[in-house]
Write a protein that holds these residues in place. Structure first.
Motif, PDB file in Angstrom:
ATOM      1  N   ALA A 576      -6.141   7.248   4.187  1.00  0.00           N
ATOM      2  CA  ALA A 576      -6.621   6.310   3.022  1.00  0.00           C
ATOM      3  C   ALA A 576      -5.152   5.739   2.608  1.00  0.00           C
ATOM      4  O   ALA A 576      -5.519   4.549   2.231  1.00  0.00           O
ATOM      5  CB  ALA A 576      -7.092   7.332   1.868  1.00  0.00           C
ATOM      6  N   VAL A 577      -4.181   6.446   2.469  1.00  0.00           N
ATOM      7  CA  VAL A 577      -2.799   5.660   1.911  1.00  0.00           C
ATOM      8  C   VAL A 577      -2.612   4.775   2.974  1.00  0.00           C
ATOM      9  O   VAL A 577      -1.928   3.444   2.567  1.00  0.00           O
ATOM     10  CB  VAL A 577      -1.750   6.569   1.643  1.00  0.00           C
ATOM     11  N   GLU A 578      -2.659   4.958   4.380  1.00  0.00           N
ATOM     12  CA  GLU A 578      -2.425   3.764   5.091  1.00  0.00           C
ATOM     13  C   GLU A 578      -3.336   2.590   5.198  1.00  0.00           C
ATOM     14  O   GLU A 578      -2.800   1.479   5.323  1.00  0.00           O
ATOM     15  CB  GLU A 578      -2.358   4.571   6.814  1.00  0.00           C
ATOM     16  N   ALA A 579      -4.630   2.956   4.876  1.00  0.00           N
ATOM     17  CA  ALA A 579      -5.480   1.697   4.668  1.00  0.00           C
ATOM     18  C   ALA A 579      -5.032   1.160   3.300  1.00  0.00           C
ATOM     19  O   ALA A 579      -5.007  -0.289   3.321  1.00  0.00           O
ATOM     20  CB  ALA A 579      -6.990   2.280   4.580  1.00  0.00           C
ATOM     21  N   PHE A 580      -4.788   1.587   2.469  1.00  0.00           N
ATOM     22  CA  PHE A 580      -4.250   1.033   1.052  1.00  0.00           C
ATOM     23  C   PHE A 580      -3.089   0.181   1.193  1.00  0.00           C
ATOM     24  O   PHE A 580      -3.034  -0.868   0.850  1.00  0.00           O
ATOM     25  CB  PHE A 580      -4.207   2.334  -0.157  1.00  0.00           C
ATOM     26  N   ARG A 581      -2.150   0.914   2.066  1.00  0.00           N
ATOM     27  CA  ARG A 581      -0.901   0.134   2.295  1.00  0.00           C
ATOM     28  C   ARG A 581      -1.170  -1.190   2.833  1.00  0.00           C
ATOM     29  O   ARG A 581      -0.218  -2.083   2.783  1.00  0.00           O
ATOM     30  CB  ARG A 581       0.075   1.034   3.163  1.00  0.00           C
TER      31      ARG A 581
END
Length: 699
Positions: A576-581
């Motif tokens: 999720a954090v990778e997608a948000f980034r």
């Protein structure tokens, strides 16, 4: 200046097989580096490493007998000290020149230049290059000192020490012997080949002739990698000829390649009746004791044949084959005897014998540990809605095989033999499998316990060790980890994350600690220390340091900064954090989050809820309404473990956040206004950092 190949060889007694490859590489590399450092070989000069059971050697190409002279400039002393008011040399300068062998008339050629804040005198001269005959002995001696040898030995009447006695020293530059003395040995050109297939001393004509001479006259394959490849080729060819497989063999191949100098593979056989013994016992007996390579059928079942790597090549190998079969037979008979004797007593009946076996003097006996494991495994199984009775039974019997004859002889079989004996005792397959699997994963990349019962017992075993030793202050430091707690922590994390299991790490630690008697776990704050230790291991695992996935460090830090209780949810949060980034709003929101975190660090006490009536600026009102609008959506996604959607929902806050920091003075002078704005930022931070600490994404 002409150059030639240099040969350095130490002829020794049999070297430690497991250390041989490293000894050979270090010896060769250090000598090559030493020659290059002295200017006797070019920086790109190739060198060849040789390591066999009775020798360490290296040949280095393009080695000069004498290095080229080079111009060297050195600082002598400050001008204020070197010259008097008339510009004449002072006694201090003359004394230094005399000590360095600089003639008095050279003063006029000294260079004056600034050195820092003061002017100094510098002298430039041509310095003769190193001579091979003068420095080679020291280079070899330095290489010997650099070898990874934990213990050395003395031999004969001299003072020399090495890992094994050394009998000959060969130093050849081209066709010439380089005079030298190392380990009380004078250099020469002779060596010795195979103990039985070679004649006595062998003269090496030139350094380039070393390898072919040893092979032809000495019957020795001196290069370790080539010898290993030779053995592997023979093993695979013979296994194919037998219609069999080798399965895992790399570690044994390395060891055998360090035991033989002229390898030849033969096929041996043992009586099929021994196959009634668990194959792990037979495999370990053949591999560990005899260095044989067991053969398997396509299903992985052991055959009653094996491959022998002999150090002899003979026309008729029947005596070698018969001799090896004769040697292995008593070993297999011992394994069969242990197995039959052990089965006469049930695992349950062996438990009292664990009482006098000390686990640790502060943590009690193995029997006390078994009682803790039984309770802890049951509690974990209950959380997993698994068979509690089966988990408790497996934990109760998990350590009983430690007092069997077979495990006493082969400690590597602990757990494996427990499974066999449990099945022989009539225990269910789930219990028996859990007994074997509770040690898993034993190493990076090892399989995890299959099923929740086995996972519960494996977690109990590792958590009891971690909590126990941290609780008495026995924490790993540096490279020291005598109780393998790093491995245990990694095992717990992998089981929780990869199984995956919906268990909370702090709760597991709490339940494990409750199993110890009052007063045993006296180390202050050990639970927090243990959690920090485990998150550090998890960080290494995720970064790829322990066979992990190699994720971005900032993403990992963002997720682990919140110390998530459920490790099984970490992969989803990372994704999720990778997608948000990747979102265009991410960088600005991360920077704003970092700014908010820094502001909140300076605030004393806990901010309350923002009061809508105290909002003054349009920008803070807009941000308040945006937070109120987005909060339920984010919380809903988090509750449903839809972390990517939760973070993507935050993207809509960017404009309001940017405008807030553009128009609003957070630290207003009026106390109520200031407190209200801080409360609004605290609410925003709480909303933004439910999945990860997004401030960690800001550079």
């Amino acid at each position: 200046m002409t150059s030639a190949t240099l040969l350095v060889e130490l002829l020794t007694e049999e070297l430690p097989p497991k250390a041989l490859p490293r000894l050979g590489e270090t010896f060769a590399t250090r000598i090559a580096e030493g020659l290059k450092a002295k200017g006797l070989a070019p920086a790109d000069a190739p060198f060849r490493t040789f390591a066999s059971p009775r020798r360490l050697a290296v040949t280095v190409a393009q080695v000069a007998a004498e290095a080229a002279a080079k111009e060297v400039t050195e600082k002598l002393m400050p001008v204020s000290v070197a010259l008097d008011a008339a510009g004449k040399p002072t006694p201090a300068l003359l004394k230094k020149m005399e000590a360095k062998g600089i003639p008095a008339e050279a003063v006029s050629g000294f260079e004056r230049r600034m050195d820092g804040k003061a002017e100094a005198l510098f002298h430039t001269a041509m310095v003769p290059g190193a001579k091979l005959a003068e420095v080679l002995s020291a280079i070899v001696q330095d290489a010997i000192k650099a070898l990874p040898i934990p213990k050395v030995m003395h031999w004969g009447d001299g003072d020399a020490t090495f890992v094994r006695p050394v009998h000959k020293l060969t130093l050849l530059h081209g066709a010439d012997v380089v005079p030298g003395r190392v380990l009380d040995l004078e250099s020469g050109r002779t060596t010795r080949g195979h103990r039985f297939m070679s004649r006595g001393d062998i003269a090496i004509a030139t350094a380039d002739a070393y390898e072919p001479t040893l092979l032809a006259e000495g019957k020795v394959v001196p290069n370790f990698a080539e010898r290993r490849a030779n053995i592997e080729h023979q093993l695979l060819a013979e296994a194919a000829k037998q219609g069999a497989l080798l399965n895992e063999y790399a570690d044994l191949l390395d060891e055998v390649a360090a035991l033989v100098e002229h390898p030849t593979v033969y096929v041996g056989e043992f009586e099929a009746e021994f196959l009634a013994v668990p194959q792990e016992c037979l495999i370990l007996t053949m591999r560990a004791n005899q260095k044989y390579f067991p053969l398997f059928d396509g299903a992985g079942t052991l055959l009653n044949r094996f491959l022998i790597v002999s150090n002899m090549h003979v026309a008729d190998p029947s005596n070698i084959i018969a001799g090896n079969a004769r040697v292995v037979r008593p070993r297999l008979s011992d394994a069969r005897f242990f197995f039959e004797q052990d089965k006469k007593q049930k695992l349950e009946a062996r438990l009292p014998r664990l009482a006098p076996v000390v686990y640790h003097n502060k943590l009690g006996s193995q029997l006390e540990r078994v009682e803790r494991l039984e309770a802890l495994a049951g509690a974990i199984a209950a959380q997993l809605h698994a068979d509690v009775a089966a988990a408790k039974r497996a934990a109760r019997l998990a350590k009983a095989d430690l007092v069997t004859d077979m495990v006493g002889e082969f400690p590597e079989l602990q757990g494996i033999m427990g499974r066999y004996y449990a099945l022989a005792d009539g225990e269910g397959a789930v219990v028996a499998d859990a007994i074997q699997a509770h040690y898993q994963p034993r190493f990076a990349g090892d399989a995890l316990p299959a099923g929740n019962v086995a996972a519960a017992v494996a977690l109990a075993d590792k958590l009891d060790a971690l909590v126990g030793f941290f609780g008495i202050g026995m924490v790993p430091t540096g490279d020291k980890d005598p109780f393998a707690l790093r491995r245990a922590a990694l095992g717990v994390l992998r089981i929780l994350m990869e199984a995956p299991l919906p268990l909370e790490l702090p709760k597991l630690i709490e339940v494990a600690a409750a199993g110890f008697k009052p007063g045993v776990l006296g180390a202050e704050g050990f639970a927090t220390q243990l959690q920090d230790f485990m998150f550090e291991r998890l960080k290494n695992l995720l970064r790829g340091d322990d066979s992990g996935s190699g994720r971005d460090g900032a993403v990992i830090d963002a997720v682990l900064a919140l110390k998530p209780a459920r490790i099984d949810l970490v992969p989803a949060k990372l994704a999720a954090v990778e997608a948000f980034r990747a979102l265009p709003e991410a960088a600005a929101l991360a920077a704003a989050n970092k700014r908010i975190v820094n502001i909140l660090k300076k605030v004393e006490g806990t901010p309350g809820e923002p009061d809508i009536a105290l909002l003054q600026e349009d920008a803070e009102k807009a941000l308040f309404h945006q937070v109120v609008e987005v909060a339920p959506l984010v919380r809903s996604h988090v509750a449903n473990e839809d972390y990517t959607d939760a973070l993507c929902a935050l993207a809509g806050l960017r404009a309001a956040v940017d405008q807030f920091f553009e128009d609003v003075m957070v630290m207003a002078e009026e106390p109520l206004t200031r407190a209200n704005r801080i409360a609004l930022l605290a609410q925003l931070a709480g909303l933004m950092n439910q999945v990860a600490d997004l401030s960690r994404l800001s550079a």
